[in-house]
Scaffold this motif. Structure first.
Motif, PDB file in Angstrom:
ATOM      1  N   GLU A  15       0.838  -1.197   0.000  1.00  0.00           N
ATOM      2  CA  GLU A  15       0.000   0.000   0.000  1.00  0.00           C
ATOM      3  C   GLU A  15       0.878   1.254   0.000  1.00  0.00           C
ATOM      4  N   ASP A  16       1.923   1.243   0.818  1.00  0.00           N
ATOM      5  CA  ASP A  16       2.857   2.355   0.860  1.00  0.00           C
ATOM      6  C   ASP A  16       3.537   2.525  -0.501  1.00  0.00           C
ATOM      7  N   ALA A  17       3.973   1.410  -1.078  1.00  0.00           N
ATOM      8  CA  ALA A  17       4.643   1.469  -2.378  1.00  0.00           C
ATOM      9  C   ALA A  17       3.721   2.017  -3.446  1.00  0.00           C
ATOM     10  N   LEU A  18       2.498   1.539  -3.481  1.00  0.00           N
ATOM     11  CA  LEU A  18       1.573   2.020  -4.495  1.00  0.00           C
ATOM     12  C   LEU A  18       1.272   3.500  -4.308  1.00  0.00           C
ATOM     13  N   GLY A  19       1.274   3.969  -3.080  1.00  0.00           N
ATOM     14  CA  GLY A  19       1.141   5.400  -2.840  1.00  0.00           C
ATOM     15  C   GLY A  19       2.316   6.159  -3.437  1.00  0.00           C
ATOM     16  N   ARG A  20       3.509   5.623  -3.262  1.00  0.00           N
ATOM     17  CA  ARG A  20       4.716   6.241  -3.812  1.00  0.00           C
ATOM     18  C   ARG A  20       4.689   6.241  -5.342  1.00  0.00           C
ATOM     19  N   PHE A  21       4.071   5.197  -5.913  1.00  0.00           N
ATOM     20  CA  PHE A  21       3.978   5.078  -7.363  1.00  0.00           C
ATOM     21  C   PHE A  21       2.643   5.615  -7.887  1.00  0.00           C
ATOM     22  N   MET A  22       2.006   6.429  -7.080  1.00  0.00           N
ATOM     23  CA  MET A  22       0.752   7.111  -7.437  1.00  0.00           C
ATOM     24  C   MET A  22      -0.325   6.130  -7.924  1.00  0.00           C
ATOM     25  N   GLY A  23      -0.364   4.947  -7.285  1.00  0.00           N
ATOM     26  CA  GLY A  23      -1.376   3.951  -7.604  1.00  0.00           C
ATOM     27  C   GLY A  23      -1.136   3.189  -8.890  1.00  0.00           C
ATOM     28  N   ASN A  24      -0.025   3.425  -9.534  1.00  0.00           N
ATOM     29  CA  ASN A  24       0.275   2.796 -10.817  1.00  0.00           C
ATOM     30  C   ASN A  24       0.891   1.417 -10.584  1.00  0.00           C
ATOM     31  N   GLU A  25       0.050   0.382 -10.568  1.00  0.00           N
ATOM     32  CA  GLU A  25       0.514  -0.978 -10.317  1.00  0.00           C
ATOM     33  C   GLU A  25       1.504  -1.452 -11.374  1.00  0.00           C
ATOM     34  N   GLY A  26       1.257  -1.079 -12.629  1.00  0.00           N
ATOM     35  CA  GLY A  26       2.153  -1.493 -13.708  1.00  0.00           C
ATOM     36  C   GLY A  26       3.558  -0.944 -13.525  1.00  0.00           C
ATOM     37  N   LEU A  27       3.653   0.313 -13.139  1.00  0.00           N
ATOM     38  CA  LEU A  27       4.965   0.917 -12.905  1.00  0.00           C
ATOM     39  C   LEU A  27       5.653   0.247 -11.714  1.00  0.00           C
ATOM     40  N   TYR A  28       4.908   0.004 -10.644  1.00  0.00           N
ATOM     41  CA  TYR A  28       5.475  -0.663  -9.468  1.00  0.00           C
ATOM     42  C   TYR A  28       6.002  -2.041  -9.858  1.00  0.00           C
ATOM     43  N   GLU A  29       5.225  -2.785 -10.617  1.00  0.00           N
ATOM     44  CA  GLU A  29       5.659  -4.122 -11.025  1.00  0.00           C
ATOM     45  C   GLU A  29       6.903  -4.053 -11.912  1.00  0.00           C
ATOM     46  N   ARG A  30       6.964  -3.068 -12.805  1.00  0.00           N
ATOM     47  CA  ARG A  30       8.161  -2.924 -13.653  1.00  0.00           C
ATOM     48  C   ARG A  30       9.400  -2.647 -12.806  1.00  0.00           C
ATOM     49  N   MET A  31       9.245  -1.837 -11.786  1.00  0.00           N
ATOM     50  CA  MET A  31      10.378  -1.536 -10.902  1.00  0.00           C
ATOM     51  C   MET A  31      10.763  -2.763 -10.078  1.00  0.00           C
ATOM     52  N   LEU A  32       9.768  -3.513  -9.624  1.00  0.00           N
ATOM     53  CA  LEU A  32      10.059  -4.750  -8.885  1.00  0.00           C
ATOM     54  C   LEU A  32      10.858  -5.722  -9.755  1.00  0.00           C
ATOM     55  N   LYS A  33      10.503  -5.808 -11.026  1.00  0.00           N
ATOM     56  CA  LYS A  33      11.158  -6.751 -11.933  1.00  0.00           C
ATOM     57  C   LYS A  33      12.614  -6.387 -12.198  1.00  0.00           C
ATOM     58  N   LYS A  34      13.009  -5.178 -11.891  1.00  0.00           N
ATOM     59  CA  LYS A  34      14.401  -4.758 -12.040  1.00  0.00           C
ATOM     60  C   LYS A  34      15.254  -5.158 -10.831  1.00  0.00           C
ATOM     61  N   LEU A  35      14.603  -5.496  -9.732  1.00  0.00           N
ATOM     62  CA  LEU A  35      15.326  -5.793  -8.498  1.00  0.00           C
ATOM     63  C   LEU A  35      16.339  -6.931  -8.626  1.00  0.00           C
ATOM     64  N   PRO A  36      16.006  -8.065  -9.232  1.00  0.00           N
ATOM     65  CA  PRO A  36      17.016  -9.139  -9.306  1.00  0.00           C
ATOM     66  C   PRO A  36      18.326  -8.699  -9.950  1.00  0.00           C
ATOM     67  N   LYS A  37      18.255  -7.896 -11.008  1.00  0.00           N
ATOM     68  CA  LYS A  37      19.482  -7.438 -11.663  1.00  0.00           C
ATOM     69  C   LYS A  37      20.240  -6.464 -10.768  1.00  0.00           C
ATOM     70  N   VAL A  38      19.522  -5.597 -10.081  1.00  0.00           N
ATOM     71  CA  VAL A  38      20.168  -4.648  -9.163  1.00  0.00           C
ATOM     72  C   VAL A  38      20.904  -5.415  -8.067  1.00  0.00           C
ATOM     73  N   ILE A  39      20.274  -6.431  -7.530  1.00  0.00           N
ATOM     74  CA  ILE A  39      20.891  -7.245  -6.475  1.00  0.00           C
ATOM     75  C   ILE A  39      22.143  -7.934  -7.013  1.00  0.00           C
ATOM     76  N   GLU A  40      22.019  -8.478  -8.208  1.00  0.00           N
ATOM     77  CA  GLU A  40      23.165  -9.171  -8.820  1.00  0.00           C
ATOM     78  C   GLU A  40      24.341  -8.220  -9.035  1.00  0.00           C
ATOM     79  N   GLU A  41      24.041  -6.986  -9.414  1.00  0.00           N
ATOM     80  CA  GLU A  41      25.091  -6.015  -9.718  1.00  0.00           C
ATOM     81  C   GLU A  41      25.596  -5.266  -8.481  1.00  0.00           C
ATOM     82  N   THR A  42      24.993  -5.535  -7.339  1.00  0.00           N
ATOM     83  CA  THR A  42      25.366  -4.841  -6.107  1.00  0.00           C
ATOM     84  C   THR A  42      25.627  -5.867  -5.002  1.00  0.00           C
ATOM     85  N   PRO A  43      26.637  -6.699  -5.161  1.00  0.00           N
ATOM     86  CA  PRO A  43      26.891  -7.737  -4.167  1.00  0.00           C
ATOM     87  C   PRO A  43      27.355  -7.151  -2.835  1.00  0.00           C
ATOM     88  N   VAL A  44      26.960  -7.810  -1.787  1.00  0.00           N
ATOM     89  CA  VAL A  44      27.384  -7.384  -0.449  1.00  0.00           C
ATOM     90  C   VAL A  44      28.194  -8.497   0.212  1.00  0.00           C
TER      91      VAL A  44
END
Length: 116
Positions: A15-44
């Motif tokens: 709910e908080d995320a969708l508020g940040r994305f102005m209710g745009n579920e498609g945009l939120y999902e597109r950003m979520l789908k980028k997470l695996p690559k970000v994690i891969e490129e940012t090892p800890v």
């Protein structure tokens, strides 16, 4: 189950995320789908294991920001604590929590991968 429902089931504040994305579920999902690559490129963990705590802290801080923006609350909370522990000179505690976080992070990545 949808991707957003899966994120919520893993503890994300969708709910908080969708508020940040102005209710745009498609945009939120597109950003979520980028997470695996970000994690891969940012090892800890690899930097933590090699004793490069400066890079581990920097990468954990980056992932803290990404997971916070996506409202992936459990990951954000853990990365916040990890960054704080490294900065306080407690690398063993930070790395221990990082190990737990990797398992949780993998569950998020696996859930997202089903929708890519």
């Amino acid at each position: 189950m949808t991707l957003i429902e899966e994120m919520k089931a893993l503890g994300a504040d969708t709910e908080d995320a969708l508020g940040r994305f102005m209710g745009n579920e498609g945009l939120y999902e597109r950003m979520l789908k980028k997470l695996p690559k970000v994690i891969e490129e940012t090892p800890v963990m690899s930097f933590a294991k090699s004793g490069d705590y400066e890079t581990a802290t920097s990468n954990a801080h980056a992932l803290k920001g990404v997971t916070g923006n996506l409202s992936l609350t459990p990951l954000y909370s853990n990365y916040t604590t990890i960054v704080d522990l490294y900065r306080m000179g407690k690398p063993d505690e930070a790395t221990a929590l990082l190990g737990e976080t990797m398992e949780l992070q993998q569950r998020f990545v696996e859930a997202i991968a089903k929708y890519i």
